[in-house]
Motif scaffolding. Structure first.
Motif, PDB file in Angstrom:
ATOM      1  N   ASP A 310     -10.048  -3.445  -1.810  1.00 20.16           N
ATOM      2  CA  ASP A 310      -9.490  -3.881  -3.096  1.00 20.16           C
ATOM      3  C   ASP A 310      -9.670  -2.826  -4.187  1.00 20.16           C
ATOM      4  OD1 ASP A 310      -8.528  -5.600  -5.196  1.00 20.16           O
ATOM      5  OD2 ASP A 310     -10.607  -6.121  -5.653  1.00 20.16           O
ATOM      6  N   VAL A 311     -10.903  -2.388  -4.377  1.00 24.06           N
ATOM      7  CA  VAL A 311     -11.249  -1.522  -5.512  1.00 24.06           C
ATOM      8  C   VAL A 311     -10.791  -0.076  -5.305  1.00 24.06           C
ATOM      9  CG1 VAL A 311     -13.190  -0.481  -6.754  1.00 24.06           C
ATOM     10  CG2 VAL A 311     -13.190  -2.932  -6.272  1.00 24.06           C
ATOM     11  N   VAL A 312     -11.009   0.449  -4.098  1.00 25.77           N
ATOM     12  CA  VAL A 312     -10.749   1.870  -3.848  1.00 25.77           C
ATOM     13  C   VAL A 312      -9.299   2.133  -3.476  1.00 25.77           C
ATOM     14  CG1 VAL A 312     -11.374   3.869  -2.432  1.00 25.77           C
ATOM     15  CG2 VAL A 312     -13.145   2.249  -3.163  1.00 25.77           C
ATOM     16  N   PHE A 313      -8.775   1.347  -2.531  1.00 21.63           N
ATOM     17  CA  PHE A 313      -7.466   1.668  -1.969  1.00 21.63           C
ATOM     18  C   PHE A 313      -6.293   0.919  -2.609  1.00 21.63           C
ATOM     19  CE2 PHE A 313     -10.501   2.739   1.373  1.00 21.63           C
ATOM     20  CZ  PHE A 313     -10.103   4.026   1.678  1.00 21.63           C
ATOM     21  N   GLN A 314      -6.540  -0.256  -3.153  1.00 21.43           N
ATOM     22  CA  GLN A 314      -5.425  -1.015  -3.710  1.00 21.43           C
ATOM     23  C   GLN A 314      -5.351  -0.929  -5.233  1.00 21.43           C
ATOM     24  OE1 GLN A 314      -5.488  -5.038  -2.081  1.00 21.43           O
ATOM     25  NE2 GLN A 314      -4.674  -4.322  -0.132  1.00 21.43           N
ATOM     26  N   ARG A 315      -6.499  -0.996  -5.909  1.00 22.93           N
ATOM     27  CA  ARG A 315      -6.468  -0.978  -7.380  1.00 22.93           C
ATOM     28  C   ARG A 315      -6.849   0.370  -7.978  1.00 22.93           C
ATOM     29  NH1 ARG A 315      -9.735  -3.925 -10.237  1.00 22.93           N
ATOM     30  NH2 ARG A 315     -11.191  -4.768  -8.692  1.00 22.93           N
ATOM     31  N   HIS A 316      -7.410   1.269  -7.185  1.00 20.09           N
ATOM     32  CA  HIS A 316      -7.798   2.611  -7.660  1.00 20.09           C
ATOM     33  C   HIS A 316      -8.642   2.498  -8.945  1.00 20.09           C
ATOM     34  CE1 HIS A 316      -4.606   3.647  -4.867  1.00 20.09           C
ATOM     35  NE2 HIS A 316      -3.766   2.942  -5.591  1.00 20.09           N
TER      36      HIS A 316
END
Length: 418
Positions: A310-316
């Motif tokens: 979620d944090v790293v790959f989807q929402r950056h």
């Protein structure tokens, strides 16, 4: 269901591997009058390749007993200095190091493989540094009573490890942990924490996966968060201490990585078969050693895996300034005196070119002379931290970067004491 099905399949493969190995031994036994006659050796080699591919694998040992520095052999001492439920801190040293040798924390990935995947990284950096490394636990062996482990906990573990090592340490993050290591550095910088790292080296890390996205990045954004939650997360079965814990299984991660380069892996095993037929034992042993490590996998806590997706790959969230740790925003502008070295491989198919380098763009208050970028030509993801290119050209650059700021490290420590 997923884990139980895997356990059944694993049991069948273990039995098949044992039978194949037994038959291969019988075909080559000196007491067998047919040994070496006709196709018996070729059949034995084929069975040996299958047995090795299907064999069960546990957690490998680092096994670094001796290190050679400038032609002199030194005995290596390995110690576990911190033991925690989701990860220990190991220390490596040898008698050839000076008392004031730099102290380096290597942050191993929590991505399905054990920290021993970085054995070559540890061995090379140990020549000039006291090396510490995060030894993450296999989540299926962590009882539910120990609670959960997510990205916030990961950052806290790194902070605690740096506090144990003390002021003036350096940190190196390999691949996935670049994000939490970067965040921990910013959080400690904002607090003027005396144990914040003097240098931070990030290698092939997904700081901003919007740069040169790879197949791994595309997979993470083409499916919604709930898809990962319902399709790749499963429960640890009753035959493990972590019974009932929700995990992202290591065997799923291994299958994903293998499928990305299935043709290459099949060719590697075919070449293994050819080497065995030709009597090229060293080449065959090298291939077997690689796959012994590559196929040894462990489970990740579901909370950490899903939060990373979620944090790293989807929402950056980190490069966009939106990452939150324990309710507080992570301000990358707080990094003002930790020198940053970003290293990327020209042929990296997991973290594309520019993803790690992005860290240099989002640290506006860090002086330019404390930033450096290295693009390793013709190097893939694993070549960044293992192999001949790592030893001959990448590691020396890291050593030079550490040495450049080591005096500053001692000065910072003195000022804190004063």
């Amino acid at each position: 269901m997923l884990y139980k099905a895997y356990e059944i399949q694993r049991s069948l493969m273990n039995a098949s591997s044992a039978w194949a190995s037994m038959v291969a031994d019988a075909l080559t036994d000196a007491r067998n009058p047919w040994a070496g006659v006709g196709p018996s050796q070729t059949i034995a080699n084929a069975l040996d390749v299958f047995a090795h591919a299907a064999a069960p694998r546990g957690k490998p040992a680092f096994g670094i007993k001796v290190i050679h520095v400038d032609g002199t052999a030194h005995a290596v001492k390995e110690t576990t200095v911190i033991t925690r439920p989701f990860g220990d801190l190991k220390m490596f040293t040898h008698e050839g190091l000076p008392k004031n040798a730099p102290r380096l924390l290597i942050v191993a990935p929590m991505s399905g493989h054990y920290a021993t995947l970085l054995r070559g990284t540890v061995e090379r950096m140990l020549e000039r540094c006291v090396v510490y490394i995060t030894d993450w636990a296999d989540a299926k062996y962590v009882p539910l009573a120990e609670g959960v482990f997510d990205l916030d906990d990961y950052i806290d573990y790194l902070t605690g490890f740096l506090e144990y090592i003390g002021e003036g340490a350096h940190m190196m993050a390999v691949c996935q942990p670049s994000v939490p290591a970067f965040a921990a550095t910013a959080i400690m910088g904002a607090k003027n924490h005396p144990c914040r790292p003097v240098t931070l080296t990030m290698m092939g890390g997904p700081i901003d996966t919007r740069e040169s996205p790879t197949a791994v990045n595309d997979h993470a954004i083409t499916k919604p968060y709930v898809w990962f939650k319902h399709n790749v997360i499963t429960t640890v079965p009753a035959n493990y201490p972590g019974e009932g814990r929700r995990v992202y299984p290591g065997f799923v991660q291994l299958a994903s990585f293998m499928s990305m380069n299935l043709g290459s892996h099949m060719m590697s095993h075919y070449k293994l078969f050819q080497h065995m037929n030709a009597g090229a034992d060293e080449s065959a042993d090298a291939t077997k050693a690689f796959y012994d490590e590559y196929r040894a996998v462990c489970d990740l806590p579901a909370e950490f895996y899903l939060q990373t997706v979620d944090v790293v790959f989807q929402r950056h969230a980190l490069p966009k300034g939106e990452l939150v740790h324990r309710g507080q925003a992570v301000d990358l502008g707080a990094i003002t005196d930790t020198a940053i070295l970003c290293i990327e491989g020209e042929r990296d198919d997991i973290s594309g070119i520019g993803q790690t380098k992005a860290a240099l763009k989002v640290t506006p208050n860090l002086p330019d002379d404390m930033k450096q970028y290295l693009l390793a030509p013709e190097v893939g993801h694993y070549g960044i931290f293992n192999g001949s290119r790592w030893r001959s050209s990448i590691a020396p650059a890291v050593e030079q970067w550490i040495a450049k700021f080591e005096k500053k490290a001692k000065g910072r420590k003195l000022s804190v004491v004063a």
